[in-house]
Design a protein around this motif. Structure first.
Motif, PDB file in Angstrom:
ATOM      1  N   PRO A   7       0.710  -1.246  -0.054  1.00  0.00           N
ATOM      2  CA  PRO A   7       0.093   0.296  -0.110  1.00  0.00           C
ATOM      3  C   PRO A   7       0.755   1.314   0.034  1.00  0.00           C
ATOM      4  N   GLU A   8       1.943   1.158   0.776  1.00  0.00           N
ATOM      5  CA  GLU A   8       2.990   2.528   0.857  1.00  0.00           C
ATOM      6  C   GLU A   8       3.465   2.723  -0.463  1.00  0.00           C
ATOM      7  N   ARG A   9       4.036   1.677  -1.190  1.00  0.00           N
ATOM      8  CA  ARG A   9       4.796   1.848  -2.603  1.00  0.00           C
ATOM      9  C   ARG A   9       3.692   2.333  -3.488  1.00  0.00           C
ATOM     10  N   THR A  10       2.385   1.746  -3.163  1.00  0.00           N
ATOM     11  CA  THR A  10       1.371   2.114  -4.431  1.00  0.00           C
ATOM     12  C   THR A  10       1.062   3.591  -4.156  1.00  0.00           C
ATOM     13  N   ARG A  11       0.910   4.091  -2.826  1.00  0.00           N
ATOM     14  CA  ARG A  11       0.541   5.434  -2.683  1.00  0.00           C
ATOM     15  C   ARG A  11       1.575   6.257  -3.507  1.00  0.00           C
ATOM     16  N   LYS A  12       2.903   5.807  -3.051  1.00  0.00           N
ATOM     17  CA  LYS A  12       4.101   6.785  -3.526  1.00  0.00           C
ATOM     18  C   LYS A  12       4.091   6.823  -5.230  1.00  0.00           C
ATOM     19  N   LEU A  14       1.526   6.420  -6.968  1.00  0.00           N
ATOM     20  CA  LEU A  14       0.426   7.392  -7.568  1.00  0.00           C
ATOM     21  C   LEU A  14       0.652   8.829  -7.409  1.00  0.00           C
ATOM     22  N   LYS A  15       1.311   9.074  -6.025  1.00  0.00           N
ATOM     23  CA  LYS A  15       1.525  10.491  -5.795  1.00  0.00           C
ATOM     24  C   LYS A  15       2.753  11.017  -6.929  1.00  0.00           C
ATOM     25  N   LYS A  20      -4.827  10.293 -10.892  1.00  0.00           N
ATOM     26  CA  LYS A  20      -6.121  10.199 -10.325  1.00  0.00           C
ATOM     27  C   LYS A  20      -7.002   9.188 -10.828  1.00  0.00           C
ATOM     28  N   THR A  31      -4.041  -3.889  -3.507  1.00  0.00           N
ATOM     29  CA  THR A  31      -2.874  -3.647  -2.493  1.00  0.00           C
ATOM     30  C   THR A  31      -2.760  -4.681  -1.659  1.00  0.00           C
ATOM     31  N   MET A 195      -7.984  -0.304  -3.718  1.00  0.00           N
ATOM     32  CA  MET A 195      -7.546   1.043  -3.522  1.00  0.00           C
ATOM     33  C   MET A 195      -8.210   1.933  -4.768  1.00  0.00           C
TER      34      MET A 195
END
Ligand code: SAM
Length: 291
Positions: A7-12, A14-15, A20, A31, A195
């Protein structure tokens, strides 16, 4: 190497790309690494397999497949994901991503171009839910020599695919799929594995290609027409639906009556009570009547 699905890598990721989610493209990314591994396990993927994936997203499932398979060919409609996938799947030299709508893809030709035909053909995907049924039908109609499919989809469609005669979920989709594959509802996936979280529950379906279709009929087009017509209005009897499908003229009604008698099916039956074998028999009897 850290999993993309973390989840953390996915968020990174996407950021970094300012990505979007587009709800209209069914973008719910997985995730949960345990679920991803279960999907790949259900696919029984080895280096003897070439795998088609539909909708790689940021590559979370693609990566897991690539670690096990000979080659992976992924179709992604969203061009914004192309640079992301180039980056996240950088280390996997056995993956090709095509920026293409799966429903527009000439699968026979593309597969002949990318795969050598010496490996088993499998399909593994977390499907975009807004087009699950069209994708299923597109895959079946392509007439590919598919050994095994493992597909994540909304639970309600999974139940329709897996339904037996006599149940509410049984319909033309159950028949279209079961004709060519053995179906197993492998497991249910909670919304929290995605997610963003989808509104509906999901399920993993395993489909193992049959050596030959469950039934053979004299006229496949007529069989398809019969099944579609029989389920057109589920509350009506088979007799009503058959007339709506084939016509209400006296000669058509007489021919349908003979066909139903020959197939030993009461006109008052409802389509959901008929097995695939009974549909095949009725189709052949109607075919003989040359309606
Ligand atoms: N495989 C990723 C995962 O498991 O995290 C993403 C799965 S997401 C449910 C569905 C993906 O299918 C999205 O990446 C979406 O952009 C893509 N998609 C939607 N419609 C498509 C189409 N017609 N052809 C190919 N890909 C499509």
């Amino acid at each position: 190497m850290e999993d993309i699905a973390n989840p953390e890598r996915t968020r990174k990721i996407l950021k970094r790309y300012g990505f979007k989610f587009k709800k209209s493209l069914g973008q719910n990314f997985l995730t949960n690494i345990t679920i991803l591994k279960q999907i790949v396990e259900a696919g029984e993927i080895t280096k003897d397999d070439d795998v088609i994936e539909i909708g790689p997203g940021i590559g979370s499932l693609t990566e897991q497949i690539a670690r096990k398979a000979h080659k992976v060919l992924s179709f992604e409609i969203d061009e914004r994901l192309m640079p992301v996938l180039k980056d996240t799947l950088n280390h996997y030299h056995n993956v090709t991503v095509l920026n293409q709508d799966i429903l527009e893809a000439d699968l026979q030709t593309i597969i002949a171009e990318h795969f050598d035909g010496q490996h088993n053909l499998k399909i593994v995907a977390n499907l975009p839910y807004y087009i699950t049924t069209p994708i299923m039908l597109h895959l079946l109609e392509a007439g590919l020599p598919i050994d095994r499919m493992v597909l994540m989809m909304q639970k309600e469609v999974a139940e329709r695919i897996n339904a037996d005669p006599g149940s509410k979920a049984y319909g033309s989709l159950s028949i279209a799929v079961q004709l060519h594959s053995e179906v197993k509802l492998a497991f249910i996936v909670p919304k929290t594995a995605f997610m963003p979280q989808p509104n509906v529950d999901s399920a993993i379906v395993e489909l193992v290609g049959r050596q030959a279709p469950l039934v053979t009929v004299e006229n496949q087009e007529l069989f398809d027409q019969l099944v579609r017509g029989a389920f057109a209005q589920r509350r009506k009897t088979l007799w009503n639906n058959l007339q709506n499908q084939f016509g209400k003229q006296d000669e058509v009604k007489a021919a349908l009556t003979v066909a139903l008698e020959q197939a030993d099916i009461a006109p008052s039956t409802r389509a959901e009570q008929l097995s695939i074998q009974q549909f095949a028999q009725l189709s052949d009897c109607i075919n003989e009547q040359s309606i």
